[in-house]
Scaffold this motif. Structure first.
Motif, PDB file in Angstrom:
ATOM      1  N   LYS A 259     -32.725  60.683 -18.174  1.00 17.12           N
ATOM      2  CA  LYS A 259     -33.504  60.551 -16.945  1.00 17.12           C
ATOM      3  C   LYS A 259     -34.505  59.414 -17.024  1.00 17.12           C
ATOM      4  O   LYS A 259     -34.651  58.626 -16.080  1.00 17.12           O
ATOM      5  CB  LYS A 259     -34.212  61.872 -16.639  1.00 17.12           C
ATOM      6  CG  LYS A 259     -33.262  63.001 -16.272  1.00 17.12           C
ATOM      7  CD  LYS A 259     -34.003  64.317 -16.120  1.00 17.12           C
ATOM      8  CE  LYS A 259     -33.023  65.455 -15.900  1.00 17.12           C
ATOM      9  NZ  LYS A 259     -33.708  66.767 -15.865  1.00 17.12           N
ATOM     10  N   ALA A 260     -35.198  59.295 -18.144  1.00 16.27           N
ATOM     11  CA  ALA A 260     -36.175  58.218 -18.278  1.00 16.27           C
ATOM     12  C   ALA A 260     -35.486  56.860 -18.259  1.00 16.27           C
ATOM     13  O   ALA A 260     -35.957  55.920 -17.601  1.00 16.27           O
ATOM     14  CB  ALA A 260     -36.983  58.391 -19.568  1.00 16.27           C
ATOM     15  N   GLY A 261     -34.366  56.736 -18.961  1.00 22.31           N
ATOM     16  CA  GLY A 261     -33.624  55.486 -18.977  1.00 22.31           C
ATOM     17  C   GLY A 261     -33.109  55.116 -17.594  1.00 22.31           C
ATOM     18  O   GLY A 261     -33.109  53.933 -17.210  1.00 22.31           O
ATOM     19  N   PHE A 262     -32.667  56.119 -16.836  1.00 28.45           N
ATOM     20  CA  PHE A 262     -32.176  55.884 -15.478  1.00 28.45           C
ATOM     21  C   PHE A 262     -33.291  55.345 -14.585  1.00 28.45           C
ATOM     22  O   PHE A 262     -33.098  54.377 -13.833  1.00 28.45           O
ATOM     23  CB  PHE A 262     -31.615  57.183 -14.913  1.00 28.45           C
ATOM     24  CG  PHE A 262     -31.171  57.108 -13.483  1.00 28.45           C
ATOM     25  CD1 PHE A 262     -30.056  56.370 -13.125  1.00 28.45           C
ATOM     26  CD2 PHE A 262     -31.869  57.781 -12.493  1.00 28.45           C
ATOM     27  CE1 PHE A 262     -29.647  56.290 -11.796  1.00 28.45           C
ATOM     28  CE2 PHE A 262     -31.474  57.713 -11.175  1.00 28.45           C
ATOM     29  CZ  PHE A 262     -30.359  56.967 -10.819  1.00 28.45           C
ATOM     30  N   LEU A 263     -34.469  55.941 -14.678  1.00 27.91           N
ATOM     31  CA  LEU A 263     -35.597  55.469 -13.866  1.00 27.91           C
ATOM     32  C   LEU A 263     -36.044  54.076 -14.303  1.00 27.91           C
ATOM     33  O   LEU A 263     -36.406  53.238 -13.467  1.00 27.91           O
ATOM     34  CB  LEU A 263     -36.752  56.466 -13.968  1.00 27.91           C
ATOM     35  CG  LEU A 263     -36.483  57.832 -13.320  1.00 27.91           C
ATOM     36  CD1 LEU A 263     -37.619  58.802 -13.640  1.00 27.91           C
ATOM     37  CD2 LEU A 263     -36.311  57.693 -11.814  1.00 27.91           C
ATOM     38  N   GLN A 264     -36.000  53.810 -15.602  1.00 28.98           N
ATOM     39  CA  GLN A 264     -36.348  52.475 -16.096  1.00 28.98           C
ATOM     40  C   GLN A 264     -35.382  51.423 -15.563  1.00 28.98           C
ATOM     41  O   GLN A 264     -35.787  50.315 -15.188  1.00 28.98           O
ATOM     42  CB  GLN A 264     -36.351  52.482 -17.628  1.00 28.98           C
ATOM     43  CG  GLN A 264     -37.491  53.267 -18.246  1.00 28.98           C
ATOM     44  CD  GLN A 264     -37.256  53.591 -19.705  1.00 28.98           C
ATOM     45  OE1 GLN A 264     -36.274  53.142 -20.312  1.00 28.98           O
ATOM     46  NE2 GLN A 264     -38.142  54.368 -20.296  1.00 28.98           N
ATOM     47  N   ALA A 265     -34.088  51.756 -15.515  1.00 27.04           N
ATOM     48  CA  ALA A 265     -33.097  50.820 -14.985  1.00 27.04           C
ATOM     49  C   ALA A 265     -33.364  50.528 -13.516  1.00 27.04           C
ATOM     50  O   ALA A 265     -33.285  49.369 -13.071  1.00 27.04           O
ATOM     51  CB  ALA A 265     -31.688  51.395 -15.160  1.00 27.04           C
ATOM     52  N   ASN A 266     -33.687  51.555 -12.752  1.00 29.16           N
ATOM     53  CA  ASN A 266     -33.993  51.346 -11.341  1.00 29.16           C
ATOM     54  C   ASN A 266     -35.189  50.429 -11.164  1.00 29.16           C
ATOM     55  O   ASN A 266     -35.169  49.511 -10.330  1.00 29.16           O
ATOM     56  CB  ASN A 266     -34.261  52.697 -10.662  1.00 29.16           C
ATOM     57  CG  ASN A 266     -33.018  53.305 -10.061  1.00 29.16           C
ATOM     58  OD1 ASN A 266     -32.637  52.975  -8.945  1.00 29.16           O
ATOM     59  ND2 ASN A 266     -32.365  54.169 -10.815  1.00 29.16           N
ATOM     60  N   LEU A 267     -36.223  50.649 -11.956  1.00 32.10           N
ATOM     61  CA  LEU A 267     -37.415  49.815 -11.839  1.00 32.10           C
ATOM     62  C   LEU A 267     -37.120  48.382 -12.262  1.00 32.10           C
ATOM     63  O   LEU A 267     -37.556  47.424 -11.600  1.00 32.10           O
ATOM     64  CB  LEU A 267     -38.531  50.408 -12.701  1.00 32.10           C
ATOM     65  CG  LEU A 267     -39.891  49.704 -12.628  1.00 32.10           C
ATOM     66  CD1 LEU A 267     -40.420  49.695 -11.192  1.00 32.10           C
ATOM     67  CD2 LEU A 267     -40.890  50.365 -13.561  1.00 32.10           C
ATOM     68  N   ALA A 268     -36.360  48.217 -13.358  1.00 29.48           N
ATOM     69  CA  ALA A 268     -36.054  46.875 -13.854  1.00 29.48           C
ATOM     70  C   ALA A 268     -35.272  46.066 -12.828  1.00 29.48           C
ATOM     71  O   ALA A 268     -35.515  44.862 -12.644  1.00 29.48           O
ATOM     72  CB  ALA A 268     -35.262  46.970 -15.156  1.00 29.48           C
ATOM     73  N   VAL A 269     -34.324  46.700 -12.154  1.00 27.17           N
ATOM     74  CA  VAL A 269     -33.540  46.008 -11.134  1.00 27.17           C
ATOM     75  C   VAL A 269     -34.383  45.766  -9.888  1.00 27.17           C
ATOM     76  O   VAL A 269     -34.364  44.676  -9.303  1.00 27.17           O
ATOM     77  CB  VAL A 269     -32.271  46.812 -10.783  1.00 27.17           C
ATOM     78  CG1 VAL A 269     -31.561  46.201  -9.575  1.00 27.17           C
ATOM     79  CG2 VAL A 269     -31.323  46.853 -11.972  1.00 27.17           C
ATOM     80  N   ALA A 270     -35.148  46.766  -9.484  1.00 23.17           N
ATOM     81  CA  ALA A 270     -35.909  46.670  -8.239  1.00 23.17           C
ATOM     82  C   ALA A 270     -36.933  45.544  -8.279  1.00 23.17           C
ATOM     83  O   ALA A 270     -37.097  44.801  -7.297  1.00 23.17           O
ATOM     84  CB  ALA A 270     -36.600  47.999  -7.940  1.00 23.17           C
ATOM     85  N   VAL A 271     -37.652  45.387  -9.399  1.00 19.82           N
ATOM     86  CA  VAL A 271     -38.720  44.368  -9.434  1.00 19.82           C
ATOM     87  C   VAL A 271     -38.173  42.955  -9.386  1.00 19.82           C
ATOM     88  O   VAL A 271     -38.898  42.013  -9.053  1.00 19.82           O
ATOM     89  CB  VAL A 271     -39.619  44.540 -10.684  1.00 19.82           C
ATOM     90  CG1 VAL A 271     -40.335  45.883 -10.649  1.00 19.82           C
ATOM     91  CG2 VAL A 271     -38.835  44.372 -11.974  1.00 19.82           C
TER      92      VAL A 271
END
Length: 291
Positions: A259-271
Protein backbone atom coordinates in the motif's frame (compact mmCIF):
# COMPACT_ATOMS: atom_id res chain seq x y z
CA UNK A 1 26.52 -12.39 -32.36
CA UNK A 2 22.77 -12.40 -32.95
CA UNK A 3 20.20 -14.14 -30.76
CA UNK A 4 16.66 -15.28 -31.39
CA UNK A 5 14.50 -12.15 -31.16
CA UNK A 6 12.26 -11.52 -28.18
CA UNK A 7 8.67 -11.30 -29.42
CA UNK A 8 6.48 -12.55 -26.57
CA UNK A 9 5.82 -11.46 -23.00
CA UNK A 10 3.96 -13.24 -20.21
CA UNK A 11 1.96 -11.25 -17.66
CA UNK A 12 0.99 -13.36 -14.62
CA UNK A 13 -2.21 -11.65 -13.46
CA UNK A 14 -4.02 -14.46 -11.66
CA UNK A 15 -3.21 -13.37 -8.08
CA UNK A 16 -5.94 -12.58 -5.56
CA UNK A 17 -4.61 -9.20 -4.40
CA UNK A 18 -5.45 -9.87 -0.75
CA UNK A 19 -3.19 -7.08 0.51
CA UNK A 20 -5.54 -4.52 -1.07
CA UNK A 21 -8.84 -5.87 0.19
CA UNK A 22 -11.58 -4.75 0.13
CA UNK A 23 -10.65 -2.72 -3.00
CA UNK A 24 -9.68 -5.90 -4.86
CA UNK A 25 -12.67 -8.00 -3.86
CA UNK A 26 -14.29 -7.44 -7.26
CA UNK A 27 -11.51 -5.59 -9.14
CA UNK A 28 -8.18 -7.16 -10.19
CA UNK A 29 -5.23 -5.64 -8.33
CA UNK A 30 -3.57 -5.09 -11.72
CA UNK A 31 -6.36 -2.63 -12.55
CA UNK A 32 -5.52 -0.35 -9.62
CA UNK A 33 -4.65 3.03 -11.19
CA UNK A 34 -1.46 5.02 -10.89
CA UNK A 35 -3.06 8.44 -11.50
CA UNK A 36 -5.17 7.58 -14.57
CA UNK A 37 -3.74 4.35 -15.99
CA UNK A 38 -3.99 0.90 -14.41
CA UNK A 39 -0.81 -0.90 -13.39
CA UNK A 40 -1.23 -3.52 -16.10
CA UNK A 41 -1.36 -0.86 -18.82
CA UNK A 42 1.97 0.59 -17.70
CA UNK A 43 3.48 -2.91 -17.95
CA UNK A 44 2.00 -3.49 -21.41
CA UNK A 45 3.27 -0.12 -22.66
CA UNK A 46 6.71 -0.99 -21.29
CA UNK A 47 6.62 -4.25 -23.24
CA UNK A 48 5.52 -2.50 -26.43
CA UNK A 49 8.37 0.01 -26.09
CA UNK A 50 10.77 -2.97 -25.89
CA UNK A 51 9.46 -4.40 -29.17
CA UNK A 52 7.20 -7.13 -27.79
CA UNK A 53 4.67 -8.26 -30.37
CA UNK A 54 2.42 -10.62 -28.38
CA UNK A 55 1.11 -10.13 -24.83
CA UNK A 56 0.18 -13.35 -23.00
CA UNK A 57 -2.00 -12.86 -19.92
CA UNK A 58 -2.17 -15.69 -17.39
CA UNK A 59 -5.45 -14.92 -15.66
CA UNK A 60 -7.66 -16.39 -12.96
CA UNK A 61 -11.25 -16.13 -11.82
CA UNK A 62 -12.58 -12.58 -11.56
CA UNK A 63 -10.07 -11.08 -14.00
CA UNK A 64 -12.43 -10.24 -16.85
CA UNK A 65 -11.88 -6.51 -16.29
CA UNK A 66 -8.35 -6.93 -17.69
CA UNK A 67 -9.73 -8.50 -20.87
CA UNK A 68 -12.32 -5.73 -21.18
CA UNK A 69 -9.65 -3.05 -20.68
CA UNK A 70 -7.63 -4.23 -23.67
CA UNK A 71 -10.67 -4.74 -25.90
CA UNK A 72 -12.48 -2.23 -28.10
CA UNK A 73 -15.20 -0.45 -26.10
CA UNK A 74 -17.68 0.25 -28.88
CA UNK A 75 -20.20 2.30 -26.86
CA UNK A 76 -17.53 4.43 -25.22
CA UNK A 77 -15.69 5.07 -28.47
CA UNK A 78 -18.87 5.89 -30.36
CA UNK A 79 -19.89 8.37 -27.67
CA UNK A 80 -16.46 10.01 -27.63
CA UNK A 81 -16.39 10.27 -31.42
CA UNK A 82 -19.89 11.73 -31.47
CA UNK A 83 -18.77 14.41 -29.04
CA UNK A 84 -15.70 15.24 -31.10
CA UNK A 85 -13.24 13.80 -28.58
CA UNK A 86 -10.01 12.15 -29.66
CA UNK A 87 -9.56 8.41 -29.13
CA UNK A 88 -5.77 8.74 -28.85
CA UNK A 89 -5.91 8.28 -25.09
CA UNK A 90 -7.21 4.74 -25.68
CA UNK A 91 -4.54 3.67 -28.19
CA UNK A 92 -2.55 1.48 -25.78
CA UNK A 93 -5.72 -0.26 -24.61
CA UNK A 94 -6.96 -1.34 -28.04
CA UNK A 95 -4.87 -4.47 -28.65
CA UNK A 96 -5.64 -6.47 -31.78
CA UNK A 97 -6.41 -10.22 -31.66
CA UNK A 98 -2.92 -11.16 -32.89
CA UNK A 99 -1.30 -9.02 -30.20
CA UNK A 100 -2.94 -10.66 -27.21
CA UNK A 101 -3.65 -14.11 -25.80
CA UNK A 102 -5.22 -15.34 -22.57
CA UNK A 103 -4.70 -18.53 -20.62
CA UNK A 104 -6.27 -19.48 -17.28
CA UNK A 105 -4.30 -20.45 -14.19
CA UNK A 106 -6.91 -22.61 -12.48
CA UNK A 107 -5.13 -22.86 -9.12
CA UNK A 108 -2.94 -20.25 -7.34
CA UNK A 109 0.17 -22.45 -7.20
CA UNK A 110 2.81 -19.74 -7.51
CA UNK A 111 4.64 -17.62 -10.06
CA UNK A 112 6.48 -20.57 -11.57
CA UNK A 113 3.21 -22.38 -12.18
CA UNK A 114 1.66 -19.24 -13.72
CA UNK A 115 4.54 -18.95 -16.19
CA UNK A 116 4.29 -22.67 -16.99
CA UNK A 117 0.59 -22.22 -17.86
CA UNK A 118 1.70 -20.11 -20.86
CA UNK A 119 3.99 -22.83 -22.30
CA UNK A 120 1.90 -23.71 -25.34
CA UNK A 121 1.63 -20.08 -26.45
CA UNK A 122 5.29 -19.30 -25.77
CA UNK A 123 6.43 -22.36 -27.73
CA UNK A 124 10.12 -22.68 -28.54
CA UNK A 125 10.96 -18.97 -28.21
CA UNK A 126 12.63 -16.77 -25.62
CA UNK A 127 10.11 -14.68 -23.75
CA UNK A 128 9.81 -11.93 -21.17
CA UNK A 129 7.90 -12.02 -17.89
CA UNK A 130 6.55 -8.79 -16.40
CA UNK A 131 4.98 -8.49 -12.96
CA UNK A 132 2.68 -5.47 -12.98
CA UNK A 133 3.05 -5.04 -9.19
CA UNK A 134 6.62 -3.90 -9.79
CA UNK A 135 6.09 -0.41 -11.16
CA UNK A 136 9.24 0.71 -12.97
CA UNK A 137 10.02 4.31 -13.88
CA UNK A 138 12.99 4.87 -16.16
CA UNK A 139 14.09 6.02 -19.61
CA UNK A 140 14.27 3.83 -21.56
CA UNK A 141 11.86 1.48 -19.81
CA UNK A 142 13.09 -1.45 -17.75
CA UNK A 143 12.31 -4.16 -20.29
CA UNK A 144 13.93 -2.20 -23.11
CA UNK A 145 17.10 -1.93 -21.01
CA UNK A 146 16.98 -5.71 -20.55
CA UNK A 147 16.39 -6.35 -24.26
CA UNK A 148 19.42 -4.22 -25.07
CA UNK A 149 21.45 -6.39 -22.68
CA UNK A 150 19.93 -9.57 -24.17
CA UNK A 151 21.08 -8.51 -27.63
CA UNK A 152 24.62 -8.38 -26.25
CA UNK A 153 24.82 -11.58 -24.18
CA UNK A 154 21.75 -13.71 -24.96
CA UNK A 155 20.63 -16.41 -22.57
CA UNK A 156 18.55 -15.61 -19.49
CA UNK A 157 18.37 -12.26 -17.74
CA UNK A 158 16.75 -11.09 -14.55
CA UNK A 159 16.24 -7.55 -13.36
CA UNK A 160 18.28 -6.77 -10.24
CA UNK A 161 18.06 -4.11 -7.59
CA UNK A 162 20.17 -3.50 -4.50
CA UNK A 163 18.16 -3.87 -1.29
CA UNK A 164 18.95 -3.44 2.39
CA UNK A 165 20.40 -6.51 4.10
CA UNK A 166 17.33 -6.86 6.35
CA UNK A 167 15.02 -7.01 3.30
CA UNK A 168 16.49 -10.08 1.56
CA UNK A 169 13.82 -12.41 2.96
CA UNK A 170 11.28 -10.72 0.66
CA UNK A 171 13.09 -11.52 -2.62
CA UNK A 172 15.02 -13.99 -4.67
CA UNK A 173 18.69 -13.03 -4.29
CA UNK A 174 21.61 -13.37 -6.73
CA UNK A 175 24.87 -15.14 -6.00
CA UNK A 176 27.02 -12.80 -8.12
CA UNK A 177 29.96 -13.50 -10.38
CA UNK A 178 31.80 -11.09 -12.66
CA UNK A 179 30.35 -7.62 -13.12
CA UNK A 180 30.45 -5.40 -16.19
CA UNK A 181 28.58 -2.16 -15.71
CA UNK A 182 24.90 -2.94 -15.24
CA UNK A 183 25.48 -6.63 -16.07
CA UNK A 184 26.25 -9.14 -13.31
CA UNK A 185 26.97 -12.80 -13.96
CA UNK A 186 24.51 -14.95 -12.01
CA UNK A 187 26.14 -17.98 -10.39
CA UNK A 188 23.24 -18.89 -8.17
CA UNK A 189 19.81 -17.83 -6.93
CA UNK A 190 18.37 -18.20 -3.45
CA UNK A 191 14.66 -17.69 -2.80
CA UNK A 192 13.87 -15.40 0.16
CA UNK A 193 16.98 -16.01 2.29
CA UNK A 194 16.79 -14.92 5.92
CA UNK A 195 18.57 -11.72 6.88
CA UNK A 196 22.26 -12.37 7.35
CA UNK A 197 22.32 -15.48 5.15
CA UNK A 198 21.96 -13.91 1.69
CA UNK A 199 24.84 -14.28 -0.83
CA UNK A 200 24.50 -10.60 -1.85
CA UNK A 201 22.09 -7.69 -1.62
CA UNK A 202 21.15 -7.93 -5.32
CA UNK A 203 17.48 -8.83 -5.30
CA UNK A 204 15.50 -10.18 -8.23
CA UNK A 205 12.57 -7.92 -9.13
CA UNK A 206 9.69 -8.41 -11.48
CA UNK A 207 11.21 -8.46 -14.97
CA UNK A 208 12.73 -11.52 -16.65
CA UNK A 209 13.98 -12.61 -20.07
CA UNK A 210 13.97 -16.40 -20.22
CA UNK A 211 14.76 -19.16 -22.66
CA UNK A 212 12.00 -21.69 -23.40
CA UNK A 213 13.89 -24.49 -21.64
CA UNK A 214 12.64 -23.07 -18.34
CA UNK A 215 9.22 -24.50 -19.18
CA UNK A 216 10.63 -28.03 -19.18
CA UNK A 217 12.23 -27.37 -15.79
CA UNK A 218 8.95 -26.03 -14.42
CA UNK A 219 7.22 -29.19 -15.65
CA UNK A 220 8.86 -31.15 -12.83
CA UNK A 221 9.46 -28.32 -10.36
CA UNK A 222 8.42 -29.12 -6.79
CA UNK A 223 6.90 -26.60 -4.42
CA UNK A 224 9.41 -24.34 -2.69
CA UNK A 225 9.17 -21.34 -0.37
CA UNK A 226 5.61 -20.67 0.77
CA UNK A 227 4.45 -24.04 -0.59
CA UNK A 228 4.36 -22.58 -4.12
CA UNK A 229 6.13 -23.46 -7.37
CA UNK A 230 8.83 -20.80 -7.42
CA UNK A 231 10.18 -19.40 -10.69
CA UNK A 232 13.44 -18.59 -8.88
CA UNK A 233 14.01 -22.28 -8.08
CA UNK A 234 13.49 -23.26 -11.72
CA UNK A 235 15.88 -20.57 -12.95
CA UNK A 236 18.51 -21.69 -10.42
CA UNK A 237 18.48 -25.17 -11.96
CA UNK A 238 19.35 -23.69 -15.37
CA UNK A 239 22.44 -21.81 -14.17
CA UNK A 240 25.57 -23.34 -15.64
CA UNK A 241 23.71 -24.77 -18.63
CA UNK A 242 22.93 -21.41 -20.26
CA UNK A 243 24.25 -17.83 -19.93
CA UNK A 244 22.62 -16.10 -16.95
CA UNK A 245 22.93 -12.41 -16.05
CA UNK A 246 21.35 -9.83 -13.83
CA UNK A 247 20.65 -6.37 -15.23
CA UNK A 248 20.65 -3.57 -12.66
CA UNK A 249 17.77 -1.31 -13.61
CA UNK A 250 18.66 2.32 -14.28
CA UNK A 251 15.54 3.87 -12.82
CA UNK A 252 13.22 3.73 -9.84
CA UNK A 253 11.06 0.80 -8.78
CA UNK A 254 7.94 1.05 -6.64
CA UNK A 255 6.44 -2.04 -5.02
CA UNK A 256 2.79 -1.54 -5.88
CA UNK A 257 1.87 -4.81 -4.20
CA UNK A 258 2.38 -2.80 -1.00
CA UNK A 259 0.00 0.00 0.00
CA UNK A 260 2.75 2.47 0.85
CA UNK A 261 4.63 1.68 -2.36
CA UNK A 262 1.43 2.11 -4.38
CA UNK A 263 0.78 5.54 -2.89
CA UNK A 264 4.41 6.54 -3.44
CA UNK A 265 4.13 5.57 -7.12
CA UNK A 266 1.01 7.68 -7.51
CA UNK A 267 2.70 10.68 -5.94
CA UNK A 268 5.89 10.23 -7.99
CA UNK A 269 3.94 10.15 -11.25
CA UNK A 270 1.51 12.90 -10.28
CA UNK A 271 4.14 15.52 -9.36
CA UNK A 272 5.77 15.13 -12.79
CA UNK A 273 2.55 15.58 -14.76
CA UNK A 274 2.12 18.94 -16.47
CA UNK A 275 -1.65 18.91 -15.97
CA UNK A 276 -1.84 18.10 -12.26
CA UNK A 277 1.76 18.38 -11.02
CA UNK A 278 1.56 22.01 -9.77
CA UNK A 279 -1.60 21.32 -7.74
CA UNK A 280 -0.20 18.09 -6.27
CA UNK A 281 3.11 19.72 -5.32
CA UNK A 282 1.25 22.62 -3.69
CA UNK A 283 -0.87 20.20 -1.70
CA UNK A 284 2.20 18.21 -0.64
CA UNK A 285 3.82 21.40 0.61
CA UNK A 286 0.64 22.38 2.41
CA UNK A 287 0.25 19.15 4.35
CA UNK A 288 3.99 19.04 4.97
CA UNK A 289 3.76 22.45 6.62
CA UNK A 290 0.92 21.21 8.81
CA UNK A 291 2.67 18.07 10.07
Amino acid sequence: MSFKPLRKAVFPVGGLGTRFLPATKAMPKEMLPVVDRPLIQYAVEEAMEAGIEQMIFVTGRGKSAIEDHFDIAFELESTMTGRGKSLDILDATRLQPGQIAYVRQQEPLGLGHAVWCARHIVGDEPFAVLLADDFMLGTPGCLKQMVQAYNQVGGNLICAQEVDDDQTDKYGVITPGARDGALTEVRGLVEKPKAGTAPSNLAVIGRYVLQPEVMRVLETQEAGAGGEIQLTDAMARMIGDQPFHGVTFDGVRYDCGDKAGFLQANLAVAVEREDIGPAVRAFAREIGACS
